[in-house]
Design a protein around this motif. Structure first.
Motif, PDB file in Angstrom:
ATOM      1  N   GLY A 189      39.165  49.364  77.890  1.00 50.82           N
ATOM      2  CA  GLY A 189      38.270  50.537  77.923  1.00 50.82           C
ATOM      3  C   GLY A 189      38.896  51.708  77.182  1.00 50.82           C
ATOM      4  O   GLY A 189      39.913  51.561  76.513  1.00 50.82           O
ATOM      5  N   GLN A 190      38.263  52.853  77.333  1.00 50.92           N
ATOM      6  CA  GLN A 190      38.763  54.064  76.692  1.00 50.92           C
ATOM      7  C   GLN A 190      40.152  54.429  77.227  1.00 50.92           C
ATOM      8  O   GLN A 190      40.416  54.300  78.414  1.00 50.92           O
ATOM      9  CB  GLN A 190      37.773  55.193  76.993  1.00 50.92           C
ATOM     10  CG  GLN A 190      38.221  56.558  76.597  1.00 50.92           C
ATOM     11  CD  GLN A 190      37.190  57.587  77.005  1.00 50.92           C
ATOM     12  OE1 GLN A 190      36.303  57.920  76.239  1.00 50.92           O
ATOM     13  NE2 GLN A 190      37.287  58.074  78.230  1.00 50.92           N
ATOM     14  N   ILE A 191      41.030  54.874  76.344  1.00 47.63           N
ATOM     15  CA  ILE A 191      42.405  55.173  76.751  1.00 47.63           C
ATOM     16  C   ILE A 191      42.560  56.653  77.100  1.00 47.63           C
ATOM     17  O   ILE A 191      42.152  57.528  76.336  1.00 47.63           O
ATOM     18  CB  ILE A 191      43.393  54.782  75.639  1.00 47.63           C
ATOM     19  CG1 ILE A 191      43.367  53.256  75.450  1.00 47.63           C
ATOM     20  CG2 ILE A 191      44.813  55.275  75.967  1.00 47.63           C
ATOM     21  CD1 ILE A 191      44.150  52.774  74.257  1.00 47.63           C
ATOM     22  N   GLY A 192      43.156  56.896  78.260  1.00 43.46           N
ATOM     23  CA  GLY A 192      43.423  58.261  78.691  1.00 43.46           C
ATOM     24  C   GLY A 192      44.857  58.383  79.177  1.00 43.46           C
ATOM     25  O   GLY A 192      45.567  57.373  79.302  1.00 43.46           O
ATOM     26  N   ARG A 193      45.253  59.596  79.465  1.00 43.51           N
ATOM     27  CA  ARG A 193      46.642  59.805  79.894  1.00 43.51           C
ATOM     28  C   ARG A 193      47.044  58.989  81.125  1.00 43.51           C
ATOM     29  O   ARG A 193      48.198  58.569  81.235  1.00 43.51           O
ATOM     30  CB  ARG A 193      46.903  61.306  80.105  1.00 43.51           C
ATOM     31  CG  ARG A 193      47.117  62.040  78.780  1.00 43.51           C
ATOM     32  CD  ARG A 193      47.393  63.506  79.009  1.00 43.51           C
ATOM     33  NE  ARG A 193      46.185  64.214  79.411  1.00 43.51           N
ATOM     34  CZ  ARG A 193      46.166  65.413  79.971  1.00 43.51           C
ATOM     35  NH1 ARG A 193      47.307  66.043  80.242  1.00 43.51           N
ATOM     36  NH2 ARG A 193      45.030  65.998  80.273  1.00 43.51           N
ATOM     37  N   PRO A 194      46.122  58.729  82.078  1.00 43.42           N
ATOM     38  CA  PRO A 194      46.534  57.900  83.213  1.00 43.42           C
ATOM     39  C   PRO A 194      47.055  56.512  82.795  1.00 43.42           C
ATOM     40  O   PRO A 194      47.884  55.925  83.490  1.00 43.42           O
ATOM     41  CB  PRO A 194      45.263  57.806  84.055  1.00 43.42           C
ATOM     42  CG  PRO A 194      44.554  59.086  83.753  1.00 43.42           C
ATOM     43  CD  PRO A 194      44.796  59.309  82.287  1.00 43.42           C
ATOM     44  N   HIS A 195      46.581  55.987  81.644  1.00 45.72           N
ATOM     45  CA  HIS A 195      47.096  54.689  81.188  1.00 45.72           C
ATOM     46  C   HIS A 195      48.535  54.821  80.691  1.00 45.72           C
ATOM     47  O   HIS A 195      49.354  53.932  80.908  1.00 45.72           O
ATOM     48  CB  HIS A 195      46.187  54.111  80.105  1.00 45.72           C
ATOM     49  CG  HIS A 195      44.765  53.937  80.569  1.00 45.72           C
ATOM     50  ND1 HIS A 195      43.712  54.630  80.023  1.00 45.72           N
ATOM     51  CD2 HIS A 195      44.245  53.191  81.579  1.00 45.72           C
ATOM     52  CE1 HIS A 195      42.602  54.292  80.667  1.00 45.72           C
ATOM     53  NE2 HIS A 195      42.896  53.436  81.609  1.00 45.72           N
ATOM     54  N   PHE A 196      48.829  55.935  80.037  1.00 47.65           N
ATOM     55  CA  PHE A 196      50.225  56.189  79.657  1.00 47.65           C
ATOM     56  C   PHE A 196      51.076  56.272  80.928  1.00 47.65           C
ATOM     57  O   PHE A 196      52.178  55.734  80.999  1.00 47.65           O
ATOM     58  CB  PHE A 196      50.358  57.502  78.882  1.00 47.65           C
ATOM     59  CG  PHE A 196      49.759  57.467  77.501  1.00 47.65           C
ATOM     60  CD1 PHE A 196      48.412  57.703  77.305  1.00 47.65           C
ATOM     61  CD2 PHE A 196      50.553  57.195  76.403  1.00 47.65           C
ATOM     62  CE1 PHE A 196      47.851  57.659  76.041  1.00 47.65           C
ATOM     63  CE2 PHE A 196      50.003  57.145  75.130  1.00 47.65           C
ATOM     64  CZ  PHE A 196      48.656  57.385  74.950  1.00 47.65           C
ATOM     65  N   ALA A 197      50.523  56.956  81.928  1.00 51.45           N
ATOM     66  CA  ALA A 197      51.249  57.132  83.185  1.00 51.45           C
ATOM     67  C   ALA A 197      51.569  55.776  83.812  1.00 51.45           C
ATOM     68  O   ALA A 197      52.685  55.555  84.287  1.00 51.45           O
ATOM     69  CB  ALA A 197      50.435  57.994  84.150  1.00 51.45           C
TER      70      ALA A 197
END
Ligand code: AMP
Ligand code: ZN
Ligand code: FE
Ligand code: FE
Length: 292
Positions: A131-139
């Motif tokens: 899905g769309q990548i957001g900062r929580p995925h980096f986290a």
């Protein structure tokens, strides 16, 4: 179980939630939802799947979005409920927000690498599940690799504004976001107003400006709101003629203490809240502010 509650703020794997859209609907039904709005960040990609599951389970699924708007040093999220994603100007705006993420995300990786963090873009893509990548995925990657204890720690050390991995991205101004939502036939609701971080007079002044720009509603019942927050927001909504909205901001396992519909256990948003918001839908298509 009686299903007479609604949850007008939920996230799925289409953005940074950890459960698939159909799963979000199933869990909401299990907590007594008559209706939910799927409000993924900057996109509506999960709505079709959620709506199909809603038909199966008898849960109304409102097409929603949570747009990140420009707001000085803080965060402003504006929910669009009942939006029609087929409206071309609205589709173009979503594409623009996707592009902004695609430009920003590799830069976050580079900044973290420069700071000595062993992280690759591929790992972040894997964490997003497509899905769309957001900062929580980096986290999530930072936590898995032992760079951070939990989400909050990852944001504080690496991802929040001012931290080593932070990188700005394009955001619409609040009035533009509201105009886009109206143009798509939707109702604009300010999400989690307390996260603006404003004291009472400044909050009133900001809400007055947003109301003049067309804001329709205020998220009064919310997982993180105490009784005092709700009371304060209810007075402001009444004074400014704003409708009430309410939701959990369910994200799944990244915020495990928050469940759909019931939030931390204290949340209860009656169906009448959704009915009143529905009545706020714009009757005619409103031209949005000139896009920049
Ligand atoms: P993005 O839209 O990619 O910039 O990521 C922002 C999202 O990260 C927000 O919408 C929240 O869901 C999440 N977020 C922001 N700050 C924190 C935090 N301190 N702890 C956990 N999640 C956060
Ligand atoms: Zn989120
Ligand atoms: Fe938000
Ligand atoms: Fe949210």
């Amino acid at each position: 179980m009686r299903r007479d509650r609604v949850d007008l703020h939920t996230h799925s794997t289409a953005s940074d939630g950890t459960f698939r859209p159909a799963d979000v609907v199933r869990q909401a039904a299990g907590h007594g939802a008559a209706a939910i709005a799927l409000t993924d960040h900057d996109c509506v990609d999960g709505v079709a799947e959620a709506a199909a599951e809603g038909v199966r389970l008898g849960v109304e699924v409102v097409t929603g979005i949570e747009i990140s708007a420009e707001f000085g040093p803080g965060t402003m999220h504006i929910l669009g409920l009942f939006v029609d994603p087929a409206v071309p100007v609205f589709g173009a705006a979503m594409a623009r927000m996707q592009t902004a993420r695609h430009e920003r995300n590799p830069q976050i990786v580079r900044r973290l690498q420069t700071a000595g963090v062993a992280i690759t873009y591929e790992e972040v893509v894997a964490a997003s599940g497509g899905g769309q990548i957001g900062r929580p995925h980096f986290a999530r990657v930072l936590i898995e690799k032992g760079y951070a204890r939990d989400m909050n720690d990852a944001f504080n050390r690496y991802l929040k504004r001012g931290a080593v991995g932070y990188c700005e991205r394009f955001r619409f101004a609040p009035a533009e976001a509201i105009g886009l939502i109206h143009h798509a036939g939707g109702v604009a609701v300010l999400a989690h107003p307390m996260t603006l971080g404003l004291e009472s007079e400044a909050l009133r002044a900001e809400l007055t400006r947003l109301t003049a720009a067309g804001l329709d509603g205020l998220e009064i019942r919310y997982s993180a709101h105490g009784v005092a927050d709700e009371a304060r927001l209810r007075v402001l909504a009444q004074d400014l003629g704003l409708a009430e909205s309410g939701g959990s901001d369910f994200h799944g396992q990244s915020k495990p203490e928050i469940r759909p519909v019931i939030g931390r256990g204290q949340l209860a948003v009656p169906v009448t809240v959704l009915d009143a918001l529905r009545r706020r839908r714009p009757r005619a298509v409103v031209a949005p502010a000139e896009p920049r």
